[in-house]
Design a protein around this motif. Structure first.
Motif, mmCIF file in Angstrom:
data_model
loop_
_atom_site.group_PDB
_atom_site.id
_atom_site.type_symbol
_atom_site.label_atom_id
_atom_site.label_comp_id
_atom_site.label_asym_id
_atom_site.label_seq_id
_atom_site.Cartn_x
_atom_site.Cartn_y
_atom_site.Cartn_z
ATOM 1 N N ILE A 115 -13.701 0.823 -1.298
ATOM 2 C CA ILE A 115 -13.417 -0.611 -1.317
ATOM 3 C C ILE A 115 -14.714 -1.411 -1.174
ATOM 4 O O ILE A 115 -15.547 -1.146 -0.313
ATOM 5 N N GLU A 130 -7.892 7.782 -4.936
ATOM 6 C CA GLU A 130 -8.710 8.288 -3.835
ATOM 7 C C GLU A 130 -8.969 9.784 -4.029
ATOM 8 O O GLU A 130 -10.096 10.267 -3.850
ATOM 9 N N ASP A 145 0.766 3.974 -2.973
ATOM 10 C CA ASP A 145 0.292 5.288 -2.553
ATOM 11 C C ASP A 145 1.249 6.393 -2.961
ATOM 12 O O ASP A 145 0.850 7.559 -3.063
ATOM 13 N N GLN A 150 0.822 -1.197 0.000
ATOM 14 C CA GLN A 150 0.000 0.000 0.000
ATOM 15 C C GLN A 150 0.861 1.254 0.000
ATOM 16 O O GLN A 150 0.575 2.228 -0.699
ATOM 17 N N ARG A 160 -10.796 5.794 0.832
ATOM 18 C CA ARG A 160 -10.842 4.412 0.331
ATOM 19 C C ARG A 160 -11.837 3.550 1.087
ATOM 20 O O ARG A 160 -12.375 2.582 0.534
ATOM 21 N N TYR A 162 -5.434 0.587 -9.081
ATOM 22 C CA TYR A 162 -6.527 -0.075 -8.369
ATOM 23 C C TYR A 162 -6.549 -1.553 -8.732
ATOM 24 O O TYR A 162 -5.979 -1.976 -9.747
ATOM 25 N N ILE A 178 -7.251 0.487 -3.761
ATOM 26 C CA ILE A 178 -6.995 1.692 -4.555
ATOM 27 C C ILE A 178 -5.825 2.424 -3.917
ATOM 28 O O ILE A 178 -5.520 2.222 -2.737
ATOM 29 N N ASN A 179 -5.183 3.289 -4.705
ATOM 30 C CA ASN A 179 -4.098 4.072 -4.126
ATOM 31 C C ASN A 179 -4.568 5.502 -3.851
ATOM 32 O O ASN A 179 -5.701 5.886 -4.165
ATOM 33 N N ARG A 180 -3.673 6.294 -3.266
ATOM 34 C CA ARG A 180 -4.027 7.638 -2.823
ATOM 35 C C ARG A 180 -4.400 8.533 -4.001
ATOM 36 O O ARG A 180 -5.289 9.392 -3.893
#
Length: 203
Positions: free
Chosen positions: A143, A132, A109, A105, A139, A116, A127-129
């Protein structure tokens, strides 16, 4: 300790005579003693189970244990028959997995790309930042939700068609995809690929 079985003697390294001169505190790390005493002060149920405890062996090794205890009466005194199961290997494996997940993560991120992971039904698993930020939602609210709910009907159909192509061919593909965002329409170069187990099956 009123008595111990041979398995306890073999596991902990203390002789029966040593055990019978000790209390349960003697096999607990100092930082657990207060929690232990608070636990023992509570009304007991006939059968109790708990985890998250640590015991130390005679050689200083620390192990994680799961506890099952049964209230019994011995010579007129309320006592407890305790079964301690060594779960150290499982606990260490769980902690290693959690560290690996946190590392993954952290890596994604710090990418400026939108990253994703979807399940086969198109629901977000990760998902990543950056994504987001684009979606404008944390998230925790994304999710488990279908990706289609964050796209227009037209774009959702196109994205899903590309997903199905990846699933059917089990091969990576690269294509342009459109997203309607709050500040306009964006075109992305998307790289999609399947995640396969060692037998070539989709996760």
């Amino acid at each position: 300790f009123l008595d111990v079985n041979e398995a306890a003697i073999a596991k902990y390294g203390y002789s029966r005579q040593e055990f019978l001169s000790m209390t349960i505190i003697d096999i607990r790390p100092p930082e657990d003693v207060e929690r232990l005493m608070n636990n023992l002060a509570q009304p007991r149920q006939p059968l109790e189970r708990s985890n998250g405890w640590k015991h130390h062996l005679k050689d200083g090794t620390m192990i994680y244990v799961e506890i099952s205890s049964h209230t019994i009466e011995i010579d007129g005194h309320e006592s407890a028959l305790v079964v301690a199961q060594d779960v150290t290997e499982r606990k260490q494996a769980e902690e290693a997995l959690q560290r690996s997940q946190r590392l993954l993560q952290d890596v994604i991120d710090n990418s400026s790309s939108l990253i994703y992971l979807l399940d086969l039904e198109g629901r977000f698993l990760l998902i990543n930042r950056s994504l987001e930020s684009v979606l404008g939602r944390p998230r925790e609210e994304v999710i488990g939700k279908p990706r289609d709910m964050f796209l227009s009907l037209e774009n959702a159909a196109k994205h899903r068609a590309n997903d199905i192509k990846v699933i059917e061919t089990r091969s990576p593909i690269t294509m342009e995809e459109e997203n309607d965002q709050s500040d306009g329409k964006y075109i992305y170069l998307s790289n999609k690929f399947p995640l396969l187990d060692p037998n070539g099956n989709l996760y």
